[in-house]
Design an enzyme around this catalytic site. Structure first.
Site, PDB file in Angstrom:
ATOM      1  N   LYS A   1       0.168   3.817  -2.705  1.00 10.76           N
ATOM      2  CA  LYS A   1      -0.811   4.896  -2.630  1.00 10.76           C
ATOM      3  C   LYS A   1      -0.166   6.276  -2.498  1.00 10.76           C
ATOM      4  CE  LYS A   1      -4.480   1.961  -0.686  1.00 10.76           C
ATOM      5  NZ  LYS A   1      -3.871   0.709  -0.252  1.00 10.76           N
TER       6      LYS A   1
ATOM      7  N   SER B   1       0.786  -1.244   0.000  1.00  8.64           N
ATOM      8  CA  SER B   1       0.000   0.000   0.000  1.00  8.64           C
ATOM      9  C   SER B   1       0.814   1.289   0.000  1.00  8.64           C
ATOM     10  CB  SER B   1      -0.955   0.007   1.198  1.00  8.64           C
ATOM     11  OG  SER B   1      -2.064  -0.818   0.931  1.00  8.64           O
TER      12      SER B   1
ATOM     13  N   LYS C   1       3.351   6.480   5.049  1.00  8.11           N
ATOM     14  CA  LYS C   1       2.336   5.518   4.592  1.00  8.11           C
ATOM     15  C   LYS C   1       2.790   4.100   4.883  1.00  8.11           C
ATOM     16  CE  LYS C   1      -1.445   4.199   2.713  1.00  8.11           C
ATOM     17  NZ  LYS C   1      -1.367   3.002   3.572  1.00  8.11           N
TER      18      LYS C   1
ATOM     19  N   SER D   1      -5.815   3.486   4.466  1.00 11.13           N
ATOM     20  CA  SER D   1      -5.311   2.713   3.322  1.00 11.13           C
ATOM     21  C   SER D   1      -6.446   2.039   2.558  1.00 11.13           C
ATOM     22  CB  SER D   1      -4.302   1.654   3.800  1.00 11.13           C
ATOM     23  OG  SER D   1      -3.482   1.231   2.739  1.00 11.13           O
TER      24      SER D   1
END
Length: 453
Positions: free
Chosen positions: A77, A74, A245, A132
């Protein structure tokens, strides 16, 4: 008891062999600290790949397998958010399609968005950054480029523009695909670009956000951040962490991108394929290493080197000055140096022309400014602060017509002056001749009268 068990698990993991995300045993490519030739002991990490980058200068302070292809999960992203901020408007409305909602894997991260539901882009980005949410990443991709395949191509192309050489994106959320991969170095470059976005700077440190009821949902969605280095209540809280993140899939294991700032030094840490809580432990280790051994210093400020350049235009061997513009270095220039040291032998070399030909566009590069410190050379460009258009063909024809009319008027004025002068001279000549003849006639008359006597 929990902490003791964690330490035991982390100690055990140190003895385990290291494998790449593509199943290859990692050999060579030992940890390095490329930014300096001085002997500084590099930290030991559990992550299979990692990098520590100065966010301001882009200089690498530490790397381990930083250009090995890995699965990002993720942290993908980060690119999704970057493109959304570059191409979108935070107040725009996003409508969730059937594909956006139902194409994600069962059990993967989401915030229960429904087909046809609408939220703003800003709300969507918080759903991505804090929870997320995979369906939200899909919807953002469709908002930017119309479809996920088109958005994935956009992501990969933008990565190449940022200097990423080993990145290929196939989706907006990072769910596993064997052809969806990146490197620690590439992710640091993408993260560094995201950090330039003012909107992201305002969002990055938030750990809580509420999405109010929507056209499909009567309840408020309460979003709590997952990045434990930003959570003051977490044992992994790091006081200098400012954003980042998280990522996880079974194939990628834990991945993490984190920003941290201490004083004037801002760093980016990327760690890939980590077991358990290694991603937080390794990231903190990297930051402590970076802040202890390096610092970011300003070499010069752009505003101290503002120049004025004349803009000229040459046509038919005639040069005309159209005006002047100010040019200024593109950016303040910074350098990463060892801690507790200062810049040495700083020399500034300015190469900027005094005149330049039109047309000039705003932001156009005009000349360079180079800073030399020790063995290092840093060069940036002067850029125009305003535009100056070249004379258009229509305007040029008008100017030529006006010049011809002016010339004809001048010639006419001169000719009229000459004609008037000639007439005056002619008149005066005739008058003088007439007076002379009259005088001679009078003299003859006087002589005749004299002879008669």
């Amino acid at each position: 008891m929990k902490q003791s068990f964690l330490i035991f698990i982390l100690s055990l993991s140190l003895t385990m062999p290291c494998f790449s995300a593509f199943g290859e045993t990692i050999q060579g490519d030992s940890p390095t600290n490329p930014v300096t030739t001085e002997t500084i002991k590099a930290p030991e990490l559990n992550a299979e790949a990692a990098i520590l980058m100065d966010a301001t200068t882009g200089e690498i302070l530490y790397e381990k397998n930083s250009k090995s292809k890995m699965y990002p999960a993720s942290i993908t992203k980060i690119m999704t958010v970057l493109l959304a901020l570059e191409k979108g408007n935070l107040n725009d409305t996003i409508t969730f399609s059937h594909d956006a909602v139902y194409s994600i894997e069962p059990g993967s991260a989401h915030i229960a968005m429904q087909e046809g539901e609408q939220i703003t882009l800003e709300q969507a980005l918080y759903g991505i950054l804090l929870r997320s949410a995979n369906e939200v990443a899909n919807a953002v991709g469709e908002y930017v480029d119309g479809s996920i395949p088109a958005f994935a191509q956009h992501m990969t192309q933008r990565a190449k523009e940022l200097g990423c050489e080993s990145t290929n994106f196939l989706n907006a959320n990072g769910l596993f695909d064997e052809n969806h991969y990146t490197t620690a170095y590439d992710m640091a470059c993408i993260a560094r670009e995201l950090l330039k976005q003012e909107a992201y700077q305002k969002m990055m440190s938030n750990t809580y956000y509420e999405i109010p009821p929507t056209n499909k949902q009567t309840e408020t969605r309460y979003l709590h951040g997952q990045h434990q280095m930003l959570n003051p209540k977490s044992i992994y809280y790091y006081e200098y962490a400012t954003g980042g993140k998280t990522g996880y899939t079974w194939e990628a294991l834990n991945t993490l991108v984190t920003f941290a700032k201490k004083g004037d030094t801002q760093l980016i840490a990327v760690v890939l394929k980590c077991k358990g809580a290694e991603h937080y432990v390794d990231s903190k280790t990297l930051f402590e290493y970076g802040f202890s051994n390096f610092q970011t210093v300003k070499v010069f400020s752009a505003r101290d080197y503002i120049k004025t350049v004349n803009v000229v235009e040459t046509y038919k061997n005639k040069t005309t000055t159209l005006g002047s513009i100010q040019v200024v270095p593109k950016e303040d220039v910074y350098k990463t140096i060892a801690a507790n040291t200062t810049l040495s032998d700083l020399k500034i070399d300015v190469n900027c022309p005094e005149t330049i030909d039109a047309p000039i566009s705003e932001g156009q590069e005009i000349g360079t400014i180079t800073a030399k410190t020790g063995k290092d050379t840093i060069t940036t460009s002067f850029v125009a602060q305003s535009a100056v258009a070249a004379t258009s063909e229509e305007a040029r024809l008008t100017q030529e017509k006006e010049s011809k009319v002016k010339l004809l008027k001048t010639i006419g004025t001169i000719s009229l002056g000459i004609l008037l002068s000639c007439l005056i001279v002619f008149a005066m000549t005739r008058t003088i001749g007439h007076l002379k003849r009259k005088r001679r006639k009078r003299l003859r008359t006087l002589r005749r009268k004299k002879y008669r006597r």
